[in-house]
Design a protein around this motif. Structure first.
Motif: not given
Length: 462
Positions: A348-352, A410-416, A418-432
């Motif tokens: 989460v901290d990396r995405v933020k 960060q790239w791995r979290l967002l796009f690769d 293990d099935g949690r990429s969509r959730l990480h992208r949601d975290i990115l969006l609300i963190s923005v």
């Protein structure tokens, strides 16, 4: 009526059967003690006789919807074909005959079989089937026991617990609803509250209020909100019917982290608007927010976070500004993904960290349409990949910039991931959105009670 028990023996003990456990705590509440272990032989007798008294009051009732017909109506869900209560010849026998049959049904045998109770191992008082044991097999179809043998050996304490179970349940849509947890402290607090509500419902002389959508799950949220201690075990919502027409059992579980998150969020004084906005985020034209939140919590926990993200982004794009709900809801959503969905805090901290850089790019363009353009690009992973690559090149070409705009991790979290990429992208969006809110980039949308009024069917969000 039940006969004396040994003075050195606890009348009721808890067993591994969830419905027996709920019933045991309901019996304790009727006995006026805090737990089954505190019951004496005398308080056990008093509680059991009180339950029998409640049934006897239905002797003069002709229909379940008549005044005083609560237990008659409930009996079709809990005790089909119960002697003297709802048998097919009920209308042909007198009130006195009904009373005698009910007394006979609720009187313990003087002597029991030479068999231990199947639940607790103590001496049983008889063999019992579907009429007394919820979801037990009907003796009419049993072919595994000798004639006249009802099946399950039960002691007085376990049998009385099953008879008390309905007091620890509510009736919704013809089915019984109760909460169970292996956290005994939770049962000790939650069940007595339901016992009081059941007694109040039984005392009403008019039909109950029609239930709204997902009423069973909503009631579970109400129970959680009223609980004042930390929940330490999973909480399970049991929805069942022992009816002859439809014998069913559905169990919806709240893992301990989710149950505790809901309880603390509903009671949080540090973020008092958070839960109200969470309800608002789940509201639809046809379904109140509390109902949809309750449904998602019990049946699809990831949908809770998804709903918050789509709601916030939808408002921000529609108004081309940050909504007033942004800060409280992003805080709730980020705590939800770590505490309930078990996203690693380091991730989460990396995405933020990336969100802060993205927010810096957007903040440099305070014109209308900037947020909408970013959301449109964020909606598809390929477009987001292209945008991030473009920003990474610009970042590198700028003087005095340190590090990378987006790291490999960060790239791995967002796009690769293990099935949690969509959730990480949601975290990115609300963190923005959270970062933009802290930058006071755009003025929040003022409250519009007509357009975005809270609509809640049971007052949970008020």
């Amino acid at each position: 009526m039940g006969g004396r028990m040994n003075s050195d023996q606890s009348p009721v003990v808890l067993t591994p059967h969830p419905l027996q456990r709920v019933g045991a705590y309901a019996l304790a509440a009727l006995a006026g003690v805090d737990s089954p272990e505190e019951m004496t032989a005398e308080s056990f007798e008093r509680a059991y006789n009180l339950m029998t008294k409640h049934l006897l009051l239905t002797a003069r009732v002709e229909g379940s919807k008549d005044p005083g017909g609560f237990w008659l109506g409930a009996s079709y869900t809990y005790w089909p074909n119960a002697s003297g209560l709802n048998t097919t010849n009920r209308k042909k026998i007198s009130p006195d005959e009904r009373r005698e049959q009910m007394r006979a049904w609720r009187t313990f045998p003087e002597t029991g079989p030479d068999a231990p109770c199947m639940l607790c191992g103590r001496a049983s008082c008889g063999f019992y089937g579907k009429v007394d044991l919820p979801l037990g097999a009907s003796t009419s179809y049993r072919n595994t026991t000798v004639p006249g043998h009802d099946g399950l050996a039960l002691c007085r304490g376990c049998l009385a617990s099953f008879h008390a179970l309905p007091y620890g349940c509510s009736l919704k849509g013809g089915k019984a609803v109760t909460l169970h947890s292996w956290d005994d402290e939770f049962l000790a607090r939650a069940v007595p509250t339901q016992v009081q509500r059941t007694k109040e419902a039984a005392a009403l002389t008019t039909a109950g209020i029609k239930s709204g959508p997902y009423a069973r799950e909503v009631e579970a949220l109400r129970w959680l909100r009223g609980y004042g201690a930390r929940i330490t075990e999973m909480v399970e919502l049991f929805v069942f019917s022992n009816s002859n027409k439809e014998q069913t059992l559905d169990i919806h579980g709240l893992d301990q982290p989710l149950a505790e998150w809901l309880r603390t969020t509903m009671q949080d004084t540090r973020n008092p608007d958070g839960f109200r906005y969470l309800i608002r985020a789940h509201q639809t034209e046809k379904i109140p927010g509390t109902a949809l939140l309750a449904r998602n919590a019990f049946r699809n926990p990831p949908a809770v976070a998804q709903r918050v993200v789509s709601y916030l982004v939808g408002l921000a794009v529609e108004k081309d500004a940050l909504p007033i709900e942004a800060r409280p809801l992003t805080e709730l959503c980020l705590s939800y993904v770590t505490e309930v969905l078990h996203v690693n805090q380091r991730d989460v901290d990396r995405v933020k960290e990336l969100a802060a850089r993205v927010a810096g790019v957007l903040a440099a363009k305070p014109e209308r349409g900037t947020l909408k353009s970013y959301e449109h690009m964020h909606r598809e992973s390929r477009r987001l990949e292209g945008w991030l690559k473009e920003q990474a090149v610009r970042w590198t070409l700028q003087p005095d910039q340190e590090g990378s705009f987006v790291t490999d991790e960060q790239w791995r979290l967002l796009f690769d991931s293990d099935g949690r990429s969509r959730l990480h992208r949601d975290i990115l969006l609300i963190s923005v959105l959270q970062e933009l809110s802290q930058l006071n980039w755009l003025k929040g949308v003022p409250e519009d009670p007509d357009e975005r009024a809270d609509r809640d069917d049971d007052g949970l969000s008020i």
